[in-house]
Each structure stands twice: as C-alpha cells, then as structure tokens.
Design a protein around this motif. Sequence first.
Motif, short mmCIF file in Angstrom:
data_model
loop_
_atom_site.label_atom_id
_atom_site.label_comp_id
_atom_site.label_asym_id
_atom_site.label_seq_id
_atom_site.Cartn_x
_atom_site.Cartn_y
_atom_site.Cartn_z
N PRO A 212 45.39 75.67 -8.13
CA PRO A 212 44.34 76.48 -7.50
C PRO A 212 43.55 77.25 -8.57
O PRO A 212 44.05 77.47 -9.69
N PRO A 213 42.35 77.67 -8.26
CA PRO A 213 41.53 78.41 -9.24
C PRO A 213 42.24 79.64 -9.81
O PRO A 213 42.08 79.96 -10.99
N GLU A 214 43.05 80.32 -8.98
CA GLU A 214 43.76 81.51 -9.47
C GLU A 214 44.74 81.16 -10.58
O GLU A 214 44.95 81.94 -11.51
N VAL A 215 45.36 79.99 -10.47
CA VAL A 215 46.31 79.55 -11.50
C VAL A 215 45.56 79.10 -12.75
O VAL A 215 45.97 79.40 -13.88
N VAL A 216 44.46 78.38 -12.58
CA VAL A 216 43.66 77.97 -13.74
C VAL A 216 43.14 79.20 -14.48
O VAL A 216 43.12 79.24 -15.72
N ALA A 217 42.75 80.23 -13.74
CA ALA A 217 42.26 81.46 -14.35
C ALA A 217 43.34 82.14 -15.18
O ALA A 217 43.02 82.94 -16.08
N ALA A 218 44.60 81.87 -14.88
CA ALA A 218 45.71 82.52 -15.58
C ALA A 218 46.02 81.87 -16.93
O ALA A 218 46.80 82.44 -17.71
N LEU A 219 45.44 80.72 -17.22
CA LEU A 219 45.74 80.05 -18.49
C LEU A 219 45.30 80.94 -19.66
O LEU A 219 44.15 81.39 -19.70
N ASP A 225 33.40 82.20 -17.94
CA ASP A 225 32.43 81.11 -18.11
C ASP A 225 33.13 79.76 -18.21
O ASP A 225 32.69 78.76 -17.62
N LEU A 226 34.24 79.74 -18.96
CA LEU A 226 35.00 78.50 -19.11
C LEU A 226 35.60 78.06 -17.79
O LEU A 226 35.60 76.87 -17.45
N LEU A 227 36.10 79.02 -17.03
CA LEU A 227 36.67 78.72 -15.72
C LEU A 227 35.62 78.13 -14.79
O LEU A 227 35.86 77.12 -14.11
N LYS A 228 34.46 78.74 -14.76
CA LYS A 228 33.39 78.26 -13.89
C LYS A 228 32.98 76.84 -14.26
O LYS A 228 32.80 75.97 -13.39
N ALA A 229 32.87 76.58 -15.56
CA ALA A 229 32.47 75.24 -16.01
C ALA A 229 33.54 74.20 -15.70
O ALA A 229 33.23 73.08 -15.26
N PHE A 230 34.80 74.58 -15.90
CA PHE A 230 35.89 73.64 -15.64
C PHE A 230 35.97 73.29 -14.16
O PHE A 230 36.10 72.11 -13.80
N ARG A 242 42.27 63.71 -23.25
CA ARG A 242 41.00 63.95 -23.95
C ARG A 242 39.97 64.56 -23.02
O ARG A 242 39.27 65.52 -23.38
N SER A 243 39.86 64.03 -21.81
CA SER A 243 38.86 64.53 -20.85
C SER A 243 39.14 65.98 -20.49
O SER A 243 38.23 66.82 -20.48
N VAL A 244 40.40 66.27 -20.21
CA VAL A 244 40.75 67.63 -19.79
C VAL A 244 40.61 68.61 -20.94
O VAL A 244 40.07 69.71 -20.78
N SER A 245 41.09 68.25 -22.12
CA SER A 245 41.04 69.15 -23.26
C SER A 245 39.61 69.51 -23.65
O SER A 245 39.32 70.64 -24.05
N SER A 246 38.71 68.55 -23.51
CA SER A 246 37.33 68.81 -23.89
C SER A 246 36.67 69.87 -23.03
O SER A 246 35.74 70.55 -23.47
N VAL A 247 37.15 70.02 -21.81
CA VAL A 247 36.55 70.99 -20.90
C VAL A 247 37.32 72.32 -20.92
O VAL A 247 36.72 73.39 -20.79
N LEU A 248 38.62 72.26 -21.12
CA LEU A 248 39.42 73.49 -21.10
C LEU A 248 39.28 74.32 -22.36
O LEU A 248 39.53 75.52 -22.35
#
Length: 314
Positions: A212-219, A225-230, A242-248
């Motif tokens: 969920p977004p709340e968990v992604v925000a906790a990374l 800005d990074l959260l919104k883009a991801f 590779r795909s995930v790392s480039s965005v995170l």
Amino acid sequence: MIMRAATDALDHLHHDREGGFVLVAALWILIALAGLAGALSVYLVSTAQRLSLDDARLRSAALVSAGLELAAYKLSAVPRPQRAPAGAFSFRLDHAQVSVAFRSEAARIDLNHASRPMLANLFVALGARPEKAGDYAQRIIGWRTAPGDNAPDAERELYRTAGVDYVPRGGHFANSEELQLVLNIPPALVDQAMPFVTVFSGRSEVDALEAPPEVVAALPGMTQDLLKAFLAQRAALRRDARSVSSVLGPARASATLDVGDAFRVRITIDFDAGRRAAAEAVILLGDGDDPYRILSWRDDVSSPAMLREKGRAL
C-alpha cells in the motif's frame, strides 16, 4: 384449542354450580397445558434456529477450507520465481458464491525485522509527528530485542516506571496485535498501523510493487516527490529489479521482488439464501504432505456476528 376449551369451561361454570369445583380444577389444568404448549412452541422455534445457525457455521467452515485449499494450490502450482504476489478468484459450491483474495505478506512491514527508520516512517505516514514516531519505533525495537548479558535492562525499567504489569518480550513479536502492548504508542495509531504490519514475512524489505502507499512511503530514502512518481508509474512497471530500482532511487535498498511463502488469504461467502460469512488466514506454503500451514486465523465463521444479512457491513 386449549384456550377455547378453557373459555367453554368458564361459560359452563355459570350454568352448573354443582360441578363448579370440578370445572375450576379442570380450568387450571387447561391453563397449565396452554402454558406448556406455548413453552414447547418457543423451545421448538429456538431449537430450529440453533440448528440452522449450526448448519450455516459448518457450511461456512467447509467453504473456507475449500477456498484455502484452492488458493494454496494456485500459488504452489508455479515455481516460486513466477508466483503471483497477489490475486483473486471465485467459485460456486453448496449454494454459495465464494470469493477468495490473496496477497503476499511481503507487502507489509515485518515488526520483527523492519529497521527503526522504516518503522518511524510508517508512523509519520499515518500522521504521527516525526519526533514521536522515532520514539514509537525505538519502543518496538526495544520490545523485540533481548536484554544484554550482565547489562542494565533500560527497556524493562521504562515499563516498570510506567507502572504497567508486564515487561517487554525481549524477543520476536508473536503476532501483530502484540503491538498494542508496546509502551507509549497511542491505541488509535496502533489501530491505523494494523493493516500495514505483519510478523510473517521474515524480512526487513517490502515488496514495493504490491505494498500500500503507506508502506511504500515508509521506505528509508523515500521522499514525497519520489513517492508520487513511483505510484504514478507502478502499474506499468515490469517485475524486475532494474525497472523497480530505476524508479525507487535511494529507497530501492529496502525494496524486494521476492514474493516469499507467506500469504494472507481473505475469503467471503455469499449464500444464495442471503447470508454472508467471511474469514481471513495467513498461510505458509510448503511441499510434500503439507502443501501449506496456517500461521494466523480469524475464526469469524464460528461467530454469529459474521453470519449477517447480505449487504450489511462485515
């Protein structure tokens, strides 16, 4: 008919005084029989309702088991690297529609393995002030950490000073609900955190593609800005590092693509007669004679509160 006979006896009493005492006695017997008949009727109705409820419980339990078996089969039928991290399906059985949804526990934050920054960030994402969130995270670390040998146990002393009648576990959380016992975390915040935490993933990273977004925000390393883009790109991302790392970006160190073996399964049953039941379990996939093991279970199917009219909230 018994009450009518009693009424007839009263009428007869006015016409036959000589037999009055006999009729009065007969009247009381008839009234008593009427009371017994009423009690028997209530008993029979109550018994029928209990049998109906017991039947609904048994049917619900059987359908829940069928849902778990099918979920475990679908997940185990493919090699682990190709295993779906989440999914849903439905089937009809025994005059009911059964809906099953499953998701990897890697999409949650593991209370036993998450870092202090990740725990603190979760509380911030849920509305806590950063300085308070850091304290809450430290209390979780203190709860799960064994005291050192021949060293003062500062964490236990905090609980004694607070006047509570228990001390930190000094080991892994046995279940997520144990978070309610951790010192100084507001109960309302614990309730907010429950959908986002687990004790079953067994890892410090989370599956950012499913979380969920709340968990992604906790990374750790995640920014607004990074959260919104991801989140804007997540649905289109391929499931590869590779795909995930480039965005995170810097948050990628706390993300994983490993689905794992622990899954949370939610089963909802809609009976044709209008009843609904639901249950939730966490299962650990295995092999051999035991294809899965139940780690956690909400035994809702045995509670009358879960057997409600269709359309009412569960």
